[in-house]
Structure formats: structure tokens, C-alpha cells
Write a protein that holds these residues in place. Structure first.
Motif, PDB file in Angstrom:
ATOM      1  N   ASP A  11       0.833  -1.209   0.000  1.00 17.08           N
ATOM      2  CA  ASP A  11       0.000   0.000   0.000  1.00 17.08           C
ATOM      3  C   ASP A  11       0.864   1.254   0.000  1.00 17.08           C
ATOM      4  OD1 ASP A  11      -2.313  -1.490  -0.035  1.00 17.08           O
ATOM      5  OD2 ASP A  11      -2.686  -1.312   2.125  1.00 17.08           O
ATOM      6  N   GLY A  12       1.969   1.215   0.778  1.00 11.70           N
ATOM      7  CA  GLY A  12       2.878   2.360   0.811  1.00 11.70           C
ATOM      8  C   GLY A  12       3.530   2.595  -0.538  1.00 11.70           C
ATOM      9  N   LYS A  13       3.943   1.514  -1.197  1.00 14.15           N
ATOM     10  CA  LYS A  13       4.572   1.649  -2.515  1.00 14.15           C
ATOM     11  C   LYS A  13       3.550   2.095  -3.556  1.00 14.15           C
ATOM     12  CE  LYS A  13       8.497  -1.381  -1.914  1.00 14.15           C
ATOM     13  NZ  LYS A  13       9.328  -2.406  -2.526  1.00 14.15           N
ATOM     14  N   LEU A  17       3.852   5.463  -5.669  1.00 14.75           N
ATOM     15  CA  LEU A  17       3.732   5.439  -7.124  1.00 14.75           C
ATOM     16  C   LEU A  17       2.686   6.457  -7.578  1.00 14.75           C
ATOM     17  CD1 LEU A  17       4.648   3.800  -9.739  1.00 14.75           C
ATOM     18  CD2 LEU A  17       2.471   2.613  -9.480  1.00 14.75           C
ATOM     19  N   ALA A  18       1.551   6.496  -6.899  1.00 10.30           N
ATOM     20  CA  ALA A  18       0.488   7.447  -7.251  1.00 10.30           C
ATOM     21  C   ALA A  18       0.969   8.886  -7.095  1.00 10.30           C
ATOM     22  CB  ALA A  18      -0.748   7.191  -6.391  1.00 10.30           C
ATOM     23  N   VAL A  19       1.687   9.160  -6.017  1.00  6.95           N
ATOM     24  CA  VAL A  19       2.202  10.514  -5.785  1.00  6.95           C
ATOM     25  C   VAL A  19       3.156  10.916  -6.902  1.00  6.95           C
ATOM     26  CG1 VAL A  19       3.705  11.883  -4.268  1.00  6.95           C
ATOM     27  CG2 VAL A  19       1.882  10.472  -3.281  1.00  6.95           C
ATOM     28  N   GLU A  20       4.058  10.021  -7.271  1.00 11.61           N
ATOM     29  CA  GLU A  20       5.035  10.346  -8.307  1.00 11.61           C
ATOM     30  C   GLU A  20       4.369  10.522  -9.676  1.00 11.61           C
ATOM     31  OE1 GLU A  20       7.920  11.306  -7.625  1.00 11.61           O
ATOM     32  OE2 GLU A  20       8.209  10.538  -5.611  1.00 11.61           O
ATOM     33  N   VAL A  21       3.372   9.717  -9.980  1.00 10.67           N
ATOM     34  CA  VAL A  21       2.636   9.875 -11.244  1.00 10.67           C
ATOM     35  C   VAL A  21       1.874  11.205 -11.217  1.00 10.67           C
ATOM     36  CG1 VAL A  21       0.761   8.945 -12.669  1.00 10.67           C
ATOM     37  CG2 VAL A  21       2.515   7.408 -11.760  1.00 10.67           C
ATOM     38  N   LEU A  25       5.619  12.278 -13.285  1.00 15.07           N
ATOM     39  CA  LEU A  25       6.529  11.250 -13.777  1.00 15.07           C
ATOM     40  C   LEU A  25       5.755  10.219 -14.588  1.00 15.07           C
ATOM     41  CD1 LEU A  25       8.875  10.458 -10.739  1.00 15.07           C
ATOM     42  CD2 LEU A  25       9.312  11.964 -12.678  1.00 15.07           C
ATOM     43  N   SER A  26       6.444   9.574 -15.502  1.00 17.60           N
ATOM     44  CA  SER A  26       5.836   8.463 -16.228  1.00 17.60           C
ATOM     45  C   SER A  26       5.692   7.293 -15.256  1.00 17.60           C
ATOM     46  CB  SER A  26       6.724   8.045 -17.404  1.00 17.60           C
ATOM     47  OG  SER A  26       7.933   7.469 -16.916  1.00 17.60           O
ATOM     48  N   VAL A  27       4.883   6.312 -15.621  1.00 16.35           N
ATOM     49  CA  VAL A  27       4.727   5.131 -14.775  1.00 16.35           C
ATOM     50  C   VAL A  27       6.082   4.444 -14.610  1.00 16.35           C
ATOM     51  CG1 VAL A  27       3.632   2.866 -14.573  1.00 16.35           C
ATOM     52  CG2 VAL A  27       2.285   4.830 -15.312  1.00 16.35           C
ATOM     53  N   ARG A  28       6.859   4.389 -15.668  1.00 13.81           N
ATOM     54  CA  ARG A  28       8.194   3.758 -15.605  1.00 13.81           C
ATOM     55  C   ARG A  28       9.081   4.488 -14.590  1.00 13.81           C
ATOM     56  NH1 ARG A  28      11.051   0.503 -18.868  1.00 13.81           N
ATOM     57  NH2 ARG A  28       9.545   0.659 -20.549  1.00 13.81           N
ATOM     58  N   GLU A  29       9.152   5.812 -14.693  1.00 18.02           N
ATOM     59  CA  GLU A  29       9.987   6.591 -13.772  1.00 18.02           C
ATOM     60  C   GLU A  29       9.479   6.481 -12.335  1.00 18.02           C
ATOM     61  OE1 GLU A  29      11.318  10.258 -16.694  1.00 18.02           O
ATOM     62  OE2 GLU A  29       9.281  10.237 -15.853  1.00 18.02           O
ATOM     63  N   ALA A  30       8.156   6.543 -12.171  1.00 21.26           N
ATOM     64  CA  ALA A  30       7.562   6.451 -10.835  1.00 21.26           C
ATOM     65  C   ALA A  30       7.816   5.079 -10.222  1.00 21.26           C
ATOM     66  CB  ALA A  30       6.063   6.738 -10.906  1.00 21.26           C
ATOM     67  N   ALA A  31       7.782   4.029 -11.052  1.00 27.99           N
ATOM     68  CA  ALA A  31       8.046   2.678 -10.565  1.00 27.99           C
ATOM     69  C   ALA A  31       9.472   2.574 -10.041  1.00 27.99           C
ATOM     70  CB  ALA A  31       7.804   1.654 -11.675  1.00 27.99           C
ATOM     71  N   GLU A  32      10.401   3.160 -10.756  1.00 28.40           N
ATOM     72  CA  GLU A  32      11.795   3.139 -10.310  1.00 28.40           C
ATOM     73  C   GLU A  32      11.939   3.845  -8.968  1.00 28.40           C
ATOM     74  OE1 GLU A  32      14.342   4.698 -13.394  1.00 28.40           O
ATOM     75  OE2 GLU A  32      13.648   3.182 -14.839  1.00 28.40           O
ATOM     76  N   ARG A  58      -3.389  15.036  -7.886  1.00 27.78           N
ATOM     77  CA  ARG A  58      -3.108  16.143  -8.816  1.00 27.78           C
ATOM     78  C   ARG A  58      -3.948  17.364  -8.462  1.00 27.78           C
ATOM     79  NH1 ARG A  58      -2.688  12.673 -14.279  1.00 27.78           N
ATOM     80  NH2 ARG A  58      -0.454  12.285 -14.175  1.00 27.78           N
ATOM     81  N   SER A  59      -5.198  17.126  -8.136  1.00 23.24           N
ATOM     82  CA  SER A  59      -6.077  18.225  -7.747  1.00 23.24           C
ATOM     83  C   SER A  59      -5.519  18.941  -6.522  1.00 23.24           C
ATOM     84  CB  SER A  59      -7.481  17.688  -7.465  1.00 23.24           C
ATOM     85  OG  SER A  59      -8.337  18.721  -7.067  1.00 23.24           O
ATOM     86  N   GLY A  60      -5.037  18.164  -5.565  1.00 21.75           N
ATOM     87  CA  GLY A  60      -4.440  18.755  -4.373  1.00 21.75           C
ATOM     88  C   GLY A  60      -3.195  19.560  -4.692  1.00 21.75           C
TER      89      GLY A  60
END
Length: 130
Positions: A11-13, A17-21, A25-32, A58-60
């Protein structure tokens, strides 16, 4: 996303991932960044609950940025007004154009908001469409 294995760590990861997207960031970059395998990240990213969370984040971020910008408007206008008294004609012209451009944009925005509110009221008064 209920019923996923891994509990808190996953859940933390997923949230990271959601925060980075949401930050762009792209999904690839966020995954890294999140330490998640790309296939897992892509699976999570295709989940409607995940995409809703990204939209919420994003709204936030946009609200936070708008709050900062709004807090600086008075200072920015004061700076432009001081530049109107500048000796250099180019600076005066740029300041005047900036003030006029923003004034027109603000007026247009206000008019659009008013029109939208009127349309929403009229729609609510008519009731649900059939």
C-alpha cells in the motif's frame, strides 16, 4: 484495490507510485522511484481506484500551487505598478501590458464563472434530464 497481497508495504509503494505519477513522472519513472517492478506499476496504474487517487493527488497539487500564486498576487501587482514609474520606456511598456493582459484575463474568468453558475442553477431548476 482491496484484497491485494502485501498489506502495508504494498500500500505504501502503491501510494508512492500514485504521488510520483501525480507529480508528472511516467509510470516507468515512478516505478523506479517507488521500488516497484514495471509490470506491477502498470497493473496498478490501470486500476480505476489508482487513477482516481492520482486525480485526487493532482487536484491537491494544483490547489496548493494556486494558493501560493494567489498569495503572491498583491506583491506582483505592486511590483508591476512600481515598474510603471521606471525611467526606461521598455520596462514601463512591459509592466503596462502585463497589468492590462492580466486584468482582461481576470475579467474573462469572472464572466465565465458567472455564466457557468447561471447554467448550473438553470439546470438544477429544470431537474434531472430524461
Amino acid at each position: 484495490m482491496a484484497g491485494q497481497r502485501g498489506g502495508g508495504v504494498a500500500d505504501g509503494k502503491r501510494n508512492l507510485l500514485a504521488v510520483e505519477v501525480a507529480r508528472g513522472l511516467s509510470v516507468r519513472e515512478a516505478a523506479e522511484r517507488a521500488g516497484v517492478k514495471l509490470r506491477t506499476a502498470e497493473r496498478w496504474a490501470s486500476d480505476p481506484t489508482f487513477t482516481a487517487r492520482v486525480a485526487q493527488l493532482r487536484s491537491g497539487l494544483v490547489e496548493e500551487a494556486l494558493t501560493k500564486v494567489t498569495g503572491s498576487i498583491g506583491e506582483a501587482v505592486d511590483t508591476l505598478r512600481r515598474l510603471l514609474d521606471h525611467e526606461e520606456a521598455g520596462s514601463k511598456l512591459k509592466a503596462a501590458v502585463a497589468l492590462l493582459t492580466q486584468a482582461v484575463r481576470l475579467r474573462e474568468h469572472g464572466e465565465l464563472v458567472e455564466r457557468l453558475e447561471r447554467l448550473e442553477r438553470a439546470s438544477a431548476e429544470r431537474g434531472p434530464s430524461r
